[in-house]
Design a protein around this motif. Structure first.
Motif, PDB file in Angstrom:
ATOM      1  N   ARG A 246       1.209  -0.743  -0.338  1.00 28.56           N
ATOM      2  CA  ARG A 246       0.188  -0.103  -0.343  1.00 28.56           C
ATOM      3  C   ARG A 246       1.156   0.849  -0.726  1.00 28.56           C
ATOM      4  O   ARG A 246       2.305   0.777   0.520  1.00 28.56           O
ATOM      5  N   GLU A 247       0.113   2.236  -0.398  1.00 30.51           N
ATOM      6  CA  GLU A 247       1.213   3.639  -0.641  1.00 30.51           C
ATOM      7  C   GLU A 247       0.611   4.455   0.686  1.00 30.51           C
ATOM      8  O   GLU A 247      -0.441   4.457   1.555  1.00 30.51           O
ATOM      9  N   GLY A 248       1.516   4.705   1.436  1.00 28.42           N
ATOM     10  CA  GLY A 248       1.241   6.142   2.659  1.00 28.42           C
ATOM     11  C   GLY A 248       1.445   4.698   3.794  1.00 28.42           C
ATOM     12  O   GLY A 248       0.822   5.228   4.308  1.00 28.42           O
ATOM     13  N   TYR A 249       2.566   4.308   4.154  1.00 28.21           N
ATOM     14  CA  TYR A 249       2.980   3.630   4.663  1.00 28.21           C
ATOM     15  C   TYR A 249       2.228   4.032   5.789  1.00 28.21           C
ATOM     16  O   TYR A 249       1.010   3.412   7.382  1.00 28.21           O
ATOM     17  N   PHE A 250       1.926   5.116   6.863  1.00 28.30           N
ATOM     18  CA  PHE A 250       1.790   6.162   8.334  1.00 28.30           C
ATOM     19  C   PHE A 250       0.752   6.666   7.735  1.00 28.30           C
ATOM     20  O   PHE A 250       0.414   7.428   9.548  1.00 28.30           O
ATOM     21  N   LEU A 251       0.135   7.075   7.131  1.00 26.14           N
ATOM     22  CA  LEU A 251      -0.934   8.013   6.959  1.00 26.14           C
ATOM     23  C   LEU A 251      -2.347   7.123   8.247  1.00 26.14           C
ATOM     24  O   LEU A 251      -2.713   7.859   8.549  1.00 26.14           O
ATOM     25  N   GLU A 252      -1.861   5.988   8.570  1.00 27.94           N
ATOM     26  CA  GLU A 252      -3.474   5.763   9.910  1.00 27.94           C
ATOM     27  C   GLU A 252      -3.101   6.824  11.001  1.00 27.94           C
ATOM     28  O   GLU A 252      -3.464   7.188  12.273  1.00 27.94           O
TER      29      GLU A 252
ATOM     30  N   PRO B 282       2.256  22.557  10.017  1.00 21.53           N
ATOM     31  CA  PRO B 282       2.660  21.484   8.455  1.00 21.53           C
ATOM     32  C   PRO B 282       3.094  20.359   9.139  1.00 21.53           C
ATOM     33  O   PRO B 282       3.765  19.320   9.684  1.00 21.53           O
ATOM     34  N   LEU B 283       1.772  19.391   8.716  1.00 20.09           N
ATOM     35  CA  LEU B 283       2.439  17.512   9.054  1.00 20.09           C
ATOM     36  C   LEU B 283       2.866  17.274   7.347  1.00 20.09           C
ATOM     37  O   LEU B 283       1.721  17.241   5.896  1.00 20.09           O
ATOM     38  N   MET B 284       3.837  16.440   7.331  1.00 18.89           N
ATOM     39  CA  MET B 284       4.716  15.880   6.414  1.00 18.89           C
ATOM     40  C   MET B 284       4.965  14.187   6.929  1.00 18.89           C
ATOM     41  O   MET B 284       5.176  14.184   7.853  1.00 18.89           O
ATOM     42  N   VAL B 285       4.281  13.254   5.948  1.00 19.47           N
ATOM     43  CA  VAL B 285       4.181  11.356   5.792  1.00 19.47           C
ATOM     44  C   VAL B 285       5.251  11.622   4.413  1.00 19.47           C
ATOM     45  O   VAL B 285       4.919  12.369   3.509  1.00 19.47           O
ATOM     46  N   SER B 286       6.437  10.412   4.696  1.00 18.49           N
ATOM     47  CA  SER B 286       6.967  10.117   4.102  1.00 18.49           C
ATOM     48  C   SER B 286       7.332   8.036   4.308  1.00 18.49           C
ATOM     49  O   SER B 286       6.613   7.931   5.295  1.00 18.49           O
ATOM     50  N   GLY B 287       6.916   7.709   3.366  1.00 23.51           N
ATOM     51  CA  GLY B 287       6.692   5.967   3.993  1.00 23.51           C
ATOM     52  C   GLY B 287       6.000   5.731   2.641  1.00 23.51           C
ATOM     53  O   GLY B 287       5.324   5.027   2.682  1.00 23.51           O
ATOM     54  N   GLY B 288       6.655   5.319   1.058  1.00 25.57           N
ATOM     55  CA  GLY B 288       5.595   4.304   0.417  1.00 25.57           C
ATOM     56  C   GLY B 288       4.479   4.996  -0.707  1.00 25.57           C
ATOM     57  O   GLY B 288       4.663   3.841  -1.801  1.00 25.57           O
TER      58      GLY B 288
ATOM     59  N   ARG C 114       4.358   6.572  -3.957  1.00 26.44           N
ATOM     60  CA  ARG C 114       4.673   6.176  -5.574  1.00 26.44           C
ATOM     61  C   ARG C 114       3.323   7.140  -6.568  1.00 26.44           C
ATOM     62  O   ARG C 114       4.011   7.259  -7.437  1.00 26.44           O
ATOM     63  N   SER C 115       2.118   7.215  -6.462  1.00 26.35           N
ATOM     64  CA  SER C 115       1.336   7.180  -7.559  1.00 26.35           C
ATOM     65  C   SER C 115       0.985   9.198  -7.980  1.00 26.35           C
ATOM     66  O   SER C 115       0.980   9.134  -6.196  1.00 26.35           O
ATOM     67  N   ARG C 116       0.953   9.327  -8.389  1.00 24.82           N
ATOM     68  CA  ARG C 116       0.572  10.919  -8.585  1.00 24.82           C
ATOM     69  C   ARG C 116      -0.545  11.328  -7.983  1.00 24.82           C
ATOM     70  O   ARG C 116      -1.453  12.322  -7.320  1.00 24.82           O
ATOM     71  N   ARG C 117      -2.034  10.193  -8.627  1.00 20.69           N
ATOM     72  CA  ARG C 117      -3.214  10.212  -7.786  1.00 20.69           C
ATOM     73  C   ARG C 117      -3.118  10.411  -6.600  1.00 20.69           C
ATOM     74  O   ARG C 117      -3.755  11.306  -6.036  1.00 20.69           O
ATOM     75  N   PHE C 118      -2.597   9.627  -6.415  1.00 19.61           N
ATOM     76  CA  PHE C 118      -2.331   9.381  -4.563  1.00 19.61           C
ATOM     77  C   PHE C 118      -2.439   9.905  -3.623  1.00 19.61           C
ATOM     78  O   PHE C 118      -2.695  11.121  -2.925  1.00 19.61           O
ATOM     79  N   MET C 119      -1.059  10.485  -4.065  1.00 18.24           N
ATOM     80  CA  MET C 119      -0.347  11.964  -3.539  1.00 18.24           C
ATOM     81  C   MET C 119      -1.414  13.008  -3.335  1.00 18.24           C
ATOM     82  O   MET C 119      -1.838  13.804  -2.603  1.00 18.24           O
TER      83      MET C 119
ATOM     84  N   ASP D 216       0.205  17.952   4.363  1.00 19.01           N
ATOM     85  CA  ASP D 216       0.973  19.025   4.201  1.00 19.01           C
ATOM     86  C   ASP D 216       1.269  19.507   3.018  1.00 19.01           C
ATOM     87  O   ASP D 216       1.795  19.834   1.694  1.00 19.01           O
ATOM     88  N   VAL D 217       2.591  18.247   3.186  1.00 17.71           N
ATOM     89  CA  VAL D 217       3.381  17.867   2.537  1.00 17.71           C
ATOM     90  C   VAL D 217       4.016  16.032   2.518  1.00 17.71           C
ATOM     91  O   VAL D 217       3.679  15.614   3.567  1.00 17.71           O
ATOM     92  N   ILE D 218       4.660  15.824   1.041  1.00 18.71           N
ATOM     93  CA  ILE D 218       5.095  14.693   1.250  1.00 18.71           C
ATOM     94  C   ILE D 218       6.331  14.318   0.913  1.00 18.71           C
ATOM     95  O   ILE D 218       6.565  14.381   0.063  1.00 18.71           O
ATOM     96  N   GLY D 219       6.545  13.605   1.609  1.00 19.52           N
ATOM     97  CA  GLY D 219       7.933  13.272   1.718  1.00 19.52           C
ATOM     98  C   GLY D 219       8.605  11.703   0.384  1.00 19.52           C
ATOM     99  O   GLY D 219       8.023  10.759   0.686  1.00 19.52           O
ATOM    100  N   ILE D 220       9.557  11.693  -0.161  1.00 24.25           N
ATOM    101  CA  ILE D 220       9.708  10.858  -1.150  1.00 24.25           C
ATOM    102  C   ILE D 220      11.364  10.791  -0.965  1.00 24.25           C
ATOM    103  O   ILE D 220      12.055  12.143  -0.969  1.00 24.25           O
ATOM    104  N   GLY D 221      11.708   9.638  -0.670  1.00 25.78           N
ATOM    105  CA  GLY D 221      12.867   9.300  -0.703  1.00 25.78           C
ATOM    106  C   GLY D 221      14.373   8.215  -1.615  1.00 25.78           C
ATOM    107  O   GLY D 221      14.314   9.285  -2.743  1.00 25.78           O
ATOM    108  N   ARG D 222      13.608   7.064  -1.813  1.00 28.19           N
ATOM    109  CA  ARG D 222      14.755   6.112  -2.447  1.00 28.19           C
ATOM    110  C   ARG D 222      14.104   6.697  -3.293  1.00 28.19           C
ATOM    111  O   ARG D 222      15.258   6.258  -4.841  1.00 28.19           O
ATOM    112  N   PRO D 223      12.805   6.589  -3.441  1.00 28.08           N
ATOM    113  CA  PRO D 223      12.911   6.388  -5.227  1.00 28.08           C
ATOM    114  C   PRO D 223      13.562   7.855  -5.801  1.00 28.08           C
ATOM    115  O   PRO D 223      14.175   7.666  -6.903  1.00 28.08           O
ATOM    116  N   LEU D 224      14.424   8.808  -5.152  1.00 24.30           N
ATOM    117  CA  LEU D 224      14.284  10.091  -6.065  1.00 24.30           C
ATOM    118  C   LEU D 224      16.113   9.825  -6.300  1.00 24.30           C
ATOM    119  O   LEU D 224      17.015  10.480  -6.456  1.00 24.30           O
TER     120      LEU D 224
END
Length: 187
Positions: A33-39, A52-58, A60-65, A75-83
């Protein structure tokens, strides 16, 4: 918030316990699943007035973000490994040339399979992935345009060589670090 925090990030795992790096150590449903820590964001959001609240982890898709941002999950999406591999991945998502970031966690090469019969198997997979992502960053920094092939021994040697070069450049400056300590103990 009262202390002036600029941003709260929700993420998980670290280099000592990189749980999200290996499908062997987490449930398959979590890994897929995307957004591992959204719960966790609803409870955190309720405690924040303006930070502001940032969530990182998992992610991948623009639509989900876009949906997470529009729904106020963060408020912010963190992207790590793909970048680490696709340096302009965020730009491609924003300009619409890419719908989803690729998943670069390739399976372990066949010659490493015997490790799975040991307790070190899953940790070795995690370590190999971390080394490859680090090598991608180093190679991009050196001006190379494409990521190197995922070759565990070559990745380990390249990263170790870089670390040794960095350690040599710090000698005589009174710096203390793992590689320096192995060669000469600091007072």
């Amino acid at each position: 918030e009262a202390s002036g925090v600029d941003l709260i990030e929700v993420s998980g795992g670290n280099y000592e316990n990189p749980v999200m790096m290996s499908g062997k150590t987490v449930r398959e449903s979590t890994r897929l699943r995307e957004g591992y820590f959204l719960e966790f964001t609803d409870k955190i959001r309720a405690a924040l007035a303006r930070t502001p609240l940032m969530v990182s982890g998992g992610f991948r898709s623009r639509r989900f973000m876009e949906r997470c941002l529009a729904d106020g999950k963060c408020d912010v999406i963190g992207i790590g490994r793909p970048l680490c591999v696709l340096a302009d991945g965020a730009k491609q998502l924003l300009d619409g040339t890419l719908e989803a970031l690729p998943d670069f966690e390739d399976p372990v090469p066949w010659y490493m399979w015997p490790l799975y019969w040991t307790k070190m198997g899953p940790l070795t997979e995690v370590y190999m992935h971390l080394l490859w992502f680090e090598r991608c960053i180093l190679d991009y920094g050196a001006g190379l345009e494409r990521p190197p092939p995922n070759w565990p021994l070559g990745d380990m040697l390249a990263v170790r060589r870089h670390d040794n070069e960095q350690a040599k450049s710090l000698q005589g400056l009174g710096c203390v670090g793992t590689i320096l300590n192995a060669k000469a103990r600091a007072p």
